[in-house]
Scaffold this motif. Structure first.
Motif, PDB file in Angstrom:
ATOM      1  N   LEU A   1       0.844  -1.204   0.000  1.00 27.64           N
ATOM      2  CA  LEU A   1       0.000   0.000   0.000  1.00 27.64           C
ATOM      3  C   LEU A   1       0.878   1.252   0.000  1.00 27.64           C
ATOM      4  CD1 LEU A   1      -2.911   1.171   0.214  1.00 27.64           C
ATOM      5  CD2 LEU A   1      -2.644   1.110   2.704  1.00 27.64           C
ATOM      6  N   SER A   2       1.958   1.187   0.794  1.00 28.73           N
ATOM      7  CA  SER A   2       2.885   2.311   0.879  1.00 28.73           C
ATOM      8  C   SER A   2       3.593   2.546  -0.450  1.00 28.73           C
ATOM      9  CB  SER A   2       3.904   2.062   1.995  1.00 28.73           C
ATOM     10  OG  SER A   2       4.939   3.017   1.918  1.00 28.73           O
ATOM     11  N   SER A   3       4.114   1.468  -1.050  1.00 28.62           N
ATOM     12  CA  SER A   3       4.888   1.677  -2.279  1.00 28.62           C
ATOM     13  C   SER A   3       3.971   2.096  -3.427  1.00 28.62           C
ATOM     14  CB  SER A   3       5.710   0.437  -2.635  1.00 28.62           C
ATOM     15  OG  SER A   3       4.856  -0.652  -2.876  1.00 28.62           O
ATOM     16  N   ARG A   4       2.735   1.546  -3.479  1.00 32.15           N
ATOM     17  CA  ARG A   4       1.843   1.912  -4.581  1.00 32.15           C
ATOM     18  C   ARG A   4       1.267   3.320  -4.426  1.00 32.15           C
ATOM     19  NH1 ARG A   4      -2.242  -2.830  -6.025  1.00 32.15           N
ATOM     20  NH2 ARG A   4      -2.995  -1.192  -7.455  1.00 32.15           N
ATOM     21  N   SER A   5       1.103   3.764  -3.184  1.00 32.13           N
ATOM     22  CA  SER A   5       0.519   5.101  -2.967  1.00 32.13           C
ATOM     23  C   SER A   5       1.574   6.194  -2.862  1.00 32.13           C
ATOM     24  CB  SER A   5      -0.315   5.104  -1.685  1.00 32.13           C
ATOM     25  OG  SER A   5       0.533   4.905  -0.566  1.00 32.13           O
ATOM     26  N   GLY A   6       2.823   5.776  -2.590  1.00 33.95           N
ATOM     27  CA  GLY A   6       3.855   6.775  -2.351  1.00 33.95           C
ATOM     28  C   GLY A   6       3.758   7.425  -0.977  1.00 33.95           C
ATOM     29  N   VAL A   7       2.940   6.853  -0.096  1.00 40.55           N
ATOM     30  CA  VAL A   7       2.801   7.388   1.264  1.00 40.55           C
ATOM     31  C   VAL A   7       3.592   6.483   2.219  1.00 40.55           C
ATOM     32  CG1 VAL A   7       1.175   7.982   3.112  1.00 40.55           C
ATOM     33  CG2 VAL A   7       0.503   8.289   0.709  1.00 40.55           C
ATOM     34  N   ALA A   8       4.456   7.085   3.039  1.00 36.34           N
ATOM     35  CA  ALA A   8       5.317   6.302   3.937  1.00 36.34           C
ATOM     36  C   ALA A   8       4.473   5.524   4.961  1.00 36.34           C
ATOM     37  CB  ALA A   8       6.285   7.232   4.665  1.00 36.34           C
ATOM     38  N   ILE A   9       4.968   4.366   5.388  1.00 41.78           N
ATOM     39  CA  ILE A   9       4.227   3.507   6.329  1.00 41.78           C
ATOM     40  C   ILE A   9       3.865   4.245   7.628  1.00 41.78           C
ATOM     41  CG2 ILE A   9       4.365   1.395   7.752  1.00 41.78           C
ATOM     42  CD1 ILE A   9       5.781   0.019   5.450  1.00 41.78           C
ATOM     43  N   PRO A  10       4.794   4.989   8.254  1.00 48.02           N
ATOM     44  CA  PRO A  10       4.393   5.695   9.485  1.00 48.02           C
ATOM     45  C   PRO A  10       3.249   6.695   9.245  1.00 48.02           C
ATOM     46  CG  PRO A  10       6.775   5.720   9.226  1.00 48.02           C
ATOM     47  CD  PRO A  10       6.221   5.167   7.956  1.00 48.02           C
ATOM     48  N   THR A  11       3.239   7.307   8.053  1.00 50.29           N
ATOM     49  CA  THR A  11       2.155   8.238   7.735  1.00 50.29           C
ATOM     50  C   THR A  11       0.832   7.484   7.572  1.00 50.29           C
ATOM     51  OG1 THR A  11       3.799   9.584   6.589  1.00 50.29           O
ATOM     52  CG2 THR A  11       1.494  10.117   6.172  1.00 50.29           C
ATOM     53  N   ILE A  12       0.892   6.325   6.908  1.00 49.05           N
ATOM     54  CA  ILE A  12      -0.322   5.502   6.775  1.00 49.05           C
ATOM     55  C   ILE A  12      -0.848   5.122   8.155  1.00 49.05           C
ATOM     56  CG2 ILE A  12      -1.209   3.252   6.009  1.00 49.05           C
ATOM     57  CD1 ILE A  12       0.642   3.436   3.602  1.00 49.05           C
ATOM     58  N   LYS A  13       0.047   4.748   9.067  1.00 47.23           N
ATOM     59  CA  LYS A  13      -0.386   4.366  10.422  1.00 47.23           C
ATOM     60  C   LYS A  13      -1.002   5.546  11.154  1.00 47.23           C
ATOM     61  CE  LYS A  13       2.560   0.339  11.082  1.00 47.23           C
ATOM     62  NZ  LYS A  13       3.793  -0.213  11.669  1.00 47.23           N
TER      63      LYS A  13
END
Lengths: 205, 205
Positions: free
Chosen positions: A6-18
């Motif tokens: 999800l992070s790599s496809r969206s370009g949003v870093a994992i901590p930001t997703i969390k």
């Protein structure tokens, strides 16, 4: 997909997703194990929308939450859902006491009636335009809004509304509204200042 | 007139006038005694301009100084004088490295050439529009600027340039440019969002 994909496809870093998950800006994935969740295209779409609201709309997290709630409330008609995003994009204007304000606000209401535009009686754009009218009059500017009304009407009806996918996912419609409204606004602003420079050069040099 | 009358006629408090005098935003009055100076209409006009730049243009004092210097430099042609105010009103955009930026910037230059618009090669509006184009393309927006170009051209040529008194005092021309540019921009912004709401209501309800 897992959170890493999800992070790599969206370009949003994992901590930001969390962070978005904790804040309720992004809905939880399907829990597949104690420490593992599965995400899908709806999460990708939502991340696109959150980034558009944050980075292009420059909206605070509290406003974004309100918009996300409207997107998730399927019982809310699309027009009202778009309205929550739309009203959040404008400045907040407080009505001022006094005769000047009341006259300007009445002029705005009369203009909207004359045009037959369908604007909510409590729409914040009414006060926004009234404030600008008050300033223009205080400063002695000759005010003729009709050419601006006509330009706004044409650009919205002939260009901007056609960029909004009304029959797709609700996230996508809000995202398109925000991107179109903000970015076409910026483009127009630059073009208008270019036209001023060019016309000044033509008349004066 | 004495400073007290200058204050009451301009609506600017005496300590603020003294601050403008110290900062060089307002030219000194004619000294008539050790602690007394005489002011005239040129000071009133200048105060109007400074307030327009501060309160409507929201410009920092450093930018205002640059503009005031251009107004006071009678050897500087009016078109260049207006340009200093004009460029200060836009955002400052830094070119980005990479192919996307170079393509967008080349497209902006080609657009200006096609239109025959007279825009300085180093005008900041070129980078400003390039940045918006890059964002639009990154976000997958279908970009058609022509209707915006046409609207900007008409509003500027048919309304905005006629509000600028080119043959009066230099302060007054800059003041009119700033007020017109900022306030008509705000009015258009509100009208555009109104048109969006109305068109959304028409299509969806």
């Amino acid at each position: 997909m897992r959170i890493s994909e999800l992070s790599s496809r969206s370009g949003v870093a994992i901590p930001t997703i969390k962070y978005y998950l904790r804040e309720g800006l992004l809905h939880q994935g399907a829990q597949t194990a104690a420490t593992r969740a599965e995400y899908d295209d709806s999460h990708l779409r939502r991340l696109r929308l959150v980034r558009a609201l944050l980075e292009v709309g420059k909206l605070p997290v509290a406003s974004i939450k309100t918009i996300i709630e409207a997107v998730d409330d399927e019982a809310l008609p699309i027009h009202e859902m778009l309205g929550t995003a739309h009203y959040a994009l404008g400045p907040t204007v407080e009505p001022e006491p006094g005769e000047e304000w009341r006259t300007a606000r009445a002029d705005v209401d009369a203009l909207i009636d004359d045009l037959g535009w369908r604007i909510h009686p409590q729409a914040p754009t009414r006060d926004e335009l009234a404030q600008t009218l008050v300033r223009m009059r205080q400063l002695g500017l000759r005010v003729d809004l009709r050419p601006y009304v006509e330009a706004a009407r044409r650009l919205v009806a002939e260009v901007e509304m056609d960029t909004i996918p009304f029959d797709g996912p609700r996230d996508a419609a809000v995202e398109a509204l925000v991107l179109g409204s903000v970015l076409y606004g910026k483009a127009f602003d630059a073009l208008r200042r270019m036209a001023q420079e060019s016309e000044s050069a033509r008349r004066l040099t």
